[in-house]
Design an enzyme around this catalytic site. Structure first.
Site, PDB file in Angstrom:
ATOM      1  N   SER A 171       0.861  -1.190   0.000  1.00 36.70           N
ATOM      2  CA  SER A 171       0.000   0.000   0.000  1.00 36.70           C
ATOM      3  C   SER A 171       0.889   1.229   0.000  1.00 36.70           C
ATOM      4  CB  SER A 171      -0.888   0.010   1.249  1.00 36.70           C
ATOM      5  OG  SER A 171      -1.541   1.260   1.408  1.00 36.70           O
ATOM      6  N   TYR A 184      -2.837  -1.034  10.629  1.00 35.88           N
ATOM      7  CA  TYR A 184      -2.709  -1.364   9.206  1.00 35.88           C
ATOM      8  C   TYR A 184      -1.301  -1.053   8.699  1.00 35.88           C
ATOM      9  CZ  TYR A 184      -3.935  -1.200   4.180  1.00 35.88           C
ATOM     10  OH  TYR A 184      -3.995  -1.404   2.821  1.00 35.88           O
TER      11      TYR A 184
END
Length: 339
Positions: A171, A184
């Site tokens: 990401s 995350y």
């Protein structure tokens, strides 16, 4: 500050135009007879990538969390008979082992090798560090990081044999530290480091390791809607319920509520399709010499703010980045502490 963004957007626009123009002229491998295993194919990137590679003639093994679910059924019906839906929860060792055995059986029966492994499965989480219980840290890491590691270690002998490649979906948040995403973010930073180490170790075997770093695409991947959005809201309730009384007093419930009320709005600002990310995955699978990293801009504005900040993060001093990120997040309408 915004003048800097405008100035930077011009060369970035030129870069993306040149990249798209050159993309069709690059040398690629042929998909026929080549196997690709993809995790997280129930929705989002995994679902769309499985369809794309099936259309290119690859034998796709689509790992789905619920292989009997509606989405898995729709995927199978929309693709050729070369696509195999495989039951796979990346946190379950028995399912990972069974998935490998299935691929080996298909290889024995058809001669299809395993050219590429795409680690795509992932879940999201939001919340300040003082609100997030350890059970949430562990649950997200089991999927995003340790699931990636476990699946890779299981299939790596087959990838080595084919001199293929491992493609890991991390990401933009694996390159940029932001408030309220530590659960995350640490898994994505970990995925980046795991991929870098693996790339260096696999060089001697002729295996390539590629990282795909999507920007703002949450609204089209399913990660910010449906059952995933419900899970995030359930996490919010768990955070408040298990928070220390002193933490509740300092932060206040409105502060926590306001973070999650913005999730639905965040889905409205993401890119409208997964196409740019699927293009990057296709390049990673098919190009003879893919790039090491694909940072893929999303969002609906002039530029993807997350990707722009990630690029700046590679050059600006930490104190400058802290200032810019603080200004950015203070403008998001989060309730004041203690309210």
């Amino acid at each position: 500050m915004w003048m800097i963004f405008v100035i930077l957007s011009v060369p970035l626009g030129v870069y993306f135009y040149v990249y798209k123009s050159r993309r069709s002229n690059l040398r690629r491998i042929h998909g026929k007879g080549q196997g690709v295993f993809i995790t997280g194919c129930d929705t989002g990137f995994g679902y769309d990538l499985a369809k794309r590679l099936d259309g290119l003639g690859f034998r796709v093994f689509a790992g789905c969390l619920n292989s009997n679910g509606k989405e898995a059924g729709e995927l199978a019906r929309s693709c050729s008979n070369l696509l195999h839906v495989v039951q796979l929860d990346v946190t379950k060792e028995d399912q990972i082992t069974a998935a490998k055995a299935y691929v080996e059986t298909v290889h024995k029966n058809t001669g299809c090798g395993l050219w590429a492994l795409v680690n795509n499965a992932g879940i999201d989480c939001f919340g300040d560090i003082e609100f997030c219980p350890m059970e949430i840290y562990r649950r997200v890491a089991d999927v995003n990081l340790f699931g990636m590691v476990h699946v890779t270690k299981t299939f790596l002998p087959m990838i080595r044999k084919s001199k293929g490649r491992v493609i890991n979906n991390t990401s933009v948040k694996g390159r940029l530290s932001l408030p309220r995403i530590s659960v995350y973010g640490i898994t994505k930073y970990g995925g980046e480091n795991f991929s870098d180490c693996l790339r260096l170790e696999m060089r001697k075997f002729g295996v390539k390791v590629v990282i795909v770093e999507p920007g703002e695409f949450g609204g089209v991947t399913g990660i910010l809607n449906g059952s995933n959005l419900k899970r995030l809201k359930d996490d919010k309730e768990t955070m408040w319920k298990k928070a220390d009384p002193e933490v509740k007093q300092v932060y206040g419930q409105k502060y926590l509520e306001s973070q999650f009320s913005g999730l639905e709005r965040a889905a409205d600002t993401s890119y409208r399709t997964t196409t740019p990310v699927i293009d990057a995955f296709e390049d990673a699978v098919t190009l003879e010499n893919p790039r090491t990293r694909y940072l893929v801009d999303g969002g609906r504005g002039l530029f993807d703010k997350y990707c722009l900040y990630a690029r700046l993060n590679s050059y600006l001093p930490t104190a400058w980045m802290d200032f810019l990120v603080d200004r950015w997040f203070n403008s998001l309408g989060i309730a004041e502490l203690g309210t």
